[in-house]
Scaffold this motif. Sequence first.
Motif: not given
Length: 557
Positions: A401-408, A410-414, A457-462, A553-554
């Motif tokens: 992921p690039p910087k400030k990618y809040y989604r899924l 490896p290792g990230n929690e959403v 958590v930063k990101g919420t996904i559907h 989001w860019k």
Amino acid sequence: MESTEKNSNFITNAIDQDIKNKVYTDDRVHTRFPPEPNGYLHIGHAKASLLNFRIAKQYNGKFNLRFDDTNPTKEDTEYIDSIIEDLSWLGIDWEDRLFYASSYFEKMATYAIELINKGLAFVDDSTAEEMRTQRGSLTEAGTESPFRNRSIEENLQLFEKMKAGRLPEGSRVLRAKIDMKSPNMNLRDPAIYRILHTKHHSTEDDWFIYPMYDYAHPIEDALEGITHSLCTLEFEDHRPFYEWVLNNLDDFKSEPPRQIEFAKLNLTKTIVGKRYLKQLVDEKIVDGWDDPRLSTISGLRRRGYTPEAIQAFCEAIGVAKTNSTVDIAMLEHFIRDDLKLKAPRLMAVMDPLLVTITNYPEDEVEWLSVPLNQENPEMGDYQTPFSRQIYVERSDFMENPPKKYYRLYPGNEVRLRGGYFVTCTDVIKDSDGNITELLCTYDPATKSGSGFTERKVKGTIHWVSKSHAKAVEIHEYDYLLDDAESISKETFLSAINPNSLKVIKALAEPAVLSAKAFEKFQFIRNGYFSADPKYSQPEAPVFNQIVPLKSSWKPQN
RNA sequence: AGGGGUAUAGCCAAGUCGGUAAGGCACCAGAUUUUGAUUCUGGCAUUUCGUAGGUUCGAGUCCUGCUACCCCUGCCA
């Protein structure tokens, strides 16, 4: 509710002046919308009809709907029906005042005789080509027709023959006698009646002569007691003739209607204008007059636009005499604004990627309670199924992921919306290196509604549960045209976006399956969608994307 | 011998008697947020109202001259 303040514009200013000067009895205001039934209505007609309707309302006046059906070669009842449907849908109310220009044909003919008797009209035998030559040019005066000085008696007899159908089509024309040297071409003895042996959709075979717009329109307006006759800018040059007709007819000496012109509506990234829309339909570039990509009223309706959004848009763009092109973003703003609280918010995944939650029990299914619209609690909650395997949006995962990618990643929690926090633990790929599945773990303590606040958590996904997911067809639209300035109304056909329709097989949660035609939803994080009336089947809706959600989001570097 | 219109921000658009440039969309920051949405706050025409002059204590508004763009030579509307 009602907007508290009306924006003033040059038309209301003119009406205010008329009221101040006591031009019309009891300060009455009476407007009309006069479409020719020769095509379907578009957003420009919405602007014009709503303008007339609103002005009447604003001044406690009256509003008429009138079909300007003076040219039987182009008109059809199919169009009358569609126009009535579209205007009703838009919320326009003409009460019991639905009129047809054709019902005034007898009176118009009588007025023509009055003009002949006054020496103000004559029958001309010149051919169309001869008349064109006689007319002169923009910089040269015209010449008078050799038939211009026929006796009143002869004119009367010839006009009677025209009317009786005893003269062939195109052989004669009745002309107003004004001034062939006028700098205004419309005053160089304009034709006011032509011979047409065509069956009229309403008067059928009653008539062999039909009045021209310039002659008919002022009479129609005056007969209906119209005070302010609003039309578009190209008729400015016609106004002197409009006034000429009313000035020379005895019935219309008092309180004649006043013609006021305003600019047509243009929109970026699409084409407005009956002629151009017809081309797109005729050449089968689109799926009929109600293709969701078109700026027709029926197209916008099928796309999922609401009358309220179109009304708000038309109010916001105002009315002026400047030729202008409104940014389509403004239209989109008003449908988002209207649907914000009205549309239930459900989940659908456009481009699915399988996720297995490895620490979630194999055969368990939980029905989670989720608000239909968090901003509108009155809509209540609904139940959605959650299980060990779900689909998420492919674009909601990135391996690097690039910087400030809040989604899924490896290792990230959403957060799974309405469900639990999940953390990505593994990425599974096929032999070509394509990602086929994600492995995650969930934390039972993080269930939505449980009051868990220990970490954020930063990101919420559907998402959508794999075993409950329903395949749903989605029609996603891109603009019909680029924004390029080089595109003109003459060249737009070659500039049509070939990829304006994208058909997607999406996976949706079960609740959407019962959608009826025109039922609207927000698919969370994807946009607003409306069930298509043409392709939807019971329990198998096809959705048109009305408009995507905005996004700031860019991806950066 | 041409005539009719229009010019205010990236896009719409308000601007009565001349008194010191509304509002919306878009965009940019920041806050809030179980939608990177929404909401909220702030920013966004003072070498400024197409341009050059003039009148005036004062001009987007009045005057004069330019320029650009749109419309008009259907027996369509």
